[in-house]
Scaffold this motif. Sequence first.
Motif, PDB file in Angstrom:
ATOM      1  N   ASP A  41       0.863  -1.176   0.000  1.00  0.00           N
ATOM      2  CA  ASP A  41       0.000   0.000   0.000  1.00  0.00           C
ATOM      3  C   ASP A  41       0.896   1.221   0.000  1.00  0.00           C
ATOM      4  O   ASP A  41       1.386   1.653   1.028  1.00  0.00           O
ATOM      5  CB  ASP A  41      -0.884  -0.008   1.252  1.00  0.00           C
ATOM      6  N   LYS A  42       1.127   1.766  -1.178  1.00  0.00           N
ATOM      7  CA  LYS A  42       2.168   2.776  -1.285  1.00  0.00           C
ATOM      8  C   LYS A  42       1.798   4.047  -0.538  1.00  0.00           C
ATOM      9  O   LYS A  42       0.650   4.457  -0.489  1.00  0.00           O
ATOM     10  CB  LYS A  42       2.446   3.107  -2.747  1.00  0.00           C
ATOM     11  N   ASP A  43       2.800   4.694   0.004  1.00  0.00           N
ATOM     12  CA  ASP A  43       2.627   5.988   0.611  1.00  0.00           C
ATOM     13  C   ASP A  43       2.814   7.043  -0.470  1.00  0.00           C
ATOM     14  O   ASP A  43       3.027   6.720  -1.643  1.00  0.00           O
ATOM     15  CB  ASP A  43       3.658   6.151   1.740  1.00  0.00           C
ATOM     16  N   ARG A 114      -2.165   9.423  -8.906  1.00  0.00           N
ATOM     17  CA  ARG A 114      -2.755   8.551  -9.922  1.00  0.00           C
ATOM     18  C   ARG A 114      -2.112   8.778 -11.283  1.00  0.00           C
ATOM     19  O   ARG A 114      -1.956   7.840 -12.080  1.00  0.00           O
ATOM     20  CB  ARG A 114      -4.265   8.819 -10.004  1.00  0.00           C
ATOM     21  N   ARG A 115      -1.716  10.002 -11.562  1.00  0.00           N
ATOM     22  CA  ARG A 115      -1.087  10.331 -12.835  1.00  0.00           C
ATOM     23  C   ARG A 115       0.160   9.492 -13.056  1.00  0.00           C
ATOM     24  O   ARG A 115       0.445   9.046 -14.170  1.00  0.00           O
ATOM     25  CB  ARG A 115      -0.738  11.822 -12.869  1.00  0.00           C
ATOM     26  N   TYR A 116       0.911   9.264 -11.992  1.00  0.00           N
ATOM     27  CA  TYR A 116       2.110   8.448 -12.124  1.00  0.00           C
ATOM     28  C   TYR A 116       1.752   7.024 -12.560  1.00  0.00           C
ATOM     29  O   TYR A 116       2.414   6.443 -13.421  1.00  0.00           O
ATOM     30  CB  TYR A 116       2.888   8.381 -10.807  1.00  0.00           C
ATOM     31  N   GLU A 195      -1.889  -2.598  -5.299  1.00  0.00           N
ATOM     32  CA  GLU A 195      -2.380  -1.908  -4.105  1.00  0.00           C
ATOM     33  C   GLU A 195      -3.521  -0.954  -4.420  1.00  0.00           C
ATOM     34  O   GLU A 195      -4.243  -0.506  -3.519  1.00  0.00           O
ATOM     35  CB  GLU A 195      -1.242  -1.152  -3.423  1.00  0.00           C
ATOM     36  N   GLU A 196      -3.714  -0.647  -5.716  1.00  0.00           N
ATOM     37  CA  GLU A 196      -4.750   0.290  -6.121  1.00  0.00           C
ATOM     38  C   GLU A 196      -6.090  -0.385  -6.402  1.00  0.00           C
ATOM     39  O   GLU A 196      -7.097   0.297  -6.566  1.00  0.00           O
ATOM     40  CB  GLU A 196      -4.305   1.040  -7.393  1.00  0.00           C
ATOM     41  N   ILE A 270      -0.982  -3.198   6.839  1.00  0.00           N
ATOM     42  CA  ILE A 270      -0.436  -2.544   5.655  1.00  0.00           C
ATOM     43  C   ILE A 270      -1.476  -1.769   4.858  1.00  0.00           C
ATOM     44  O   ILE A 270      -1.122  -0.901   4.051  1.00  0.00           O
ATOM     45  CB  ILE A 270       0.283  -3.562   4.737  1.00  0.00           C
ATOM     46  N   MET A 271      -2.759  -2.086   5.068  1.00  0.00           N
ATOM     47  CA  MET A 271      -3.829  -1.380   4.352  1.00  0.00           C
ATOM     48  C   MET A 271      -4.927  -1.001   5.328  1.00  0.00           C
ATOM     49  O   MET A 271      -6.052  -1.510   5.250  1.00  0.00           O
ATOM     50  CB  MET A 271      -4.381  -2.256   3.227  1.00  0.00           C
TER      51      MET A 271
END
Length: 327
Positions: A41-43, A114-116, A195-196, A270-271
């Motif tokens: 779950d990226k920061d 989100r653009r990334y 993770e999304e 983690i989430m």
Amino acid sequence: MVWCCHQAMKLYIVGLVLALVATTWSSAIPKPDEHKNRAYDKDLSDQQHEREGDHNNGYDHDAFLGREDAKSFDQLTPEESKERLAIIVDKIDKDRDGYVTEKELQDWIHYVQRRYIVTDTERMWADHETEGDKLTWDSYKKRTYGFLDEDLPPDHPNHSYKEMMDRDKRRWAKADKDQDNTLTKDEFTDFLHPEEAEHMRDVVVMETLDDIDKDKDGFISLEEFIGDMWPNKEGEEEPEWVKSEREQFSTFRDKNNDKKLDQDEVKEWIMPPDYDHSLAESKHLIHESDVDRDGKLTKEEILESYDLFVGSQATDFGEALTRHDEF
């Protein structure tokens, strides 16, 4: 809230942030010990929000601009920073009322993050040979692991790559919603960034367990939990943040008090269901720069705190200012 950001950063700094499929992102595949091919779950940044108790503006720059644009702001003068930040503020203020609200700021942060993902998926998609609008597993495997003999014995030096490929195959199968062994671009996005996607959350949990559960008993012990974040060096004193993590493990993470984390506890760790990185960061930025404490920001308040939002140094104009896509 500050602790949660801090905890998340300490946990996932183990690998290059957003290197979710490390073996696929370059023509030269890294050694297994160079990157952890783990979903997480990226920061909002690969930097710590705090460093030894001091606030780190670098985290806020990544969150507000996106990682790539934040790099482009690393050598601007204060005057240039403010000039270009003013343009971004106008984009954030969607209703043009002269104020940036918490919701507008949260939407902006979510947008740049989100653009990334969209850009990265497009880049990776173009790097593979697709059949029409789909990518086959065989094509992906050939491009990524074509050098690999799949019949390697466990003691072979390249066996770690075999484990990476097996992990990719498991993630692929989860992302393949219609189970035709091919991925559309949307499914490929889920594969690269599990993770999304809600239906990919179990993959995130399993990959975390794979990496941290060293004795392979299906659980994460306190020693494994700490060892993943802070490999103890002989004679090195344990930092305060590590001591805090030990306490958090026992007090909050280990729900059933059996001194280990099961799959459900790992998932909540983690989430966390009640934590939103973008919302937490928007609250933080407003708290730090809202001079009149009215709960929203004027352009003047943001520009006064330009170093918090973008820093004072960059190399070029920054993608946030030159893109023609709609926010």
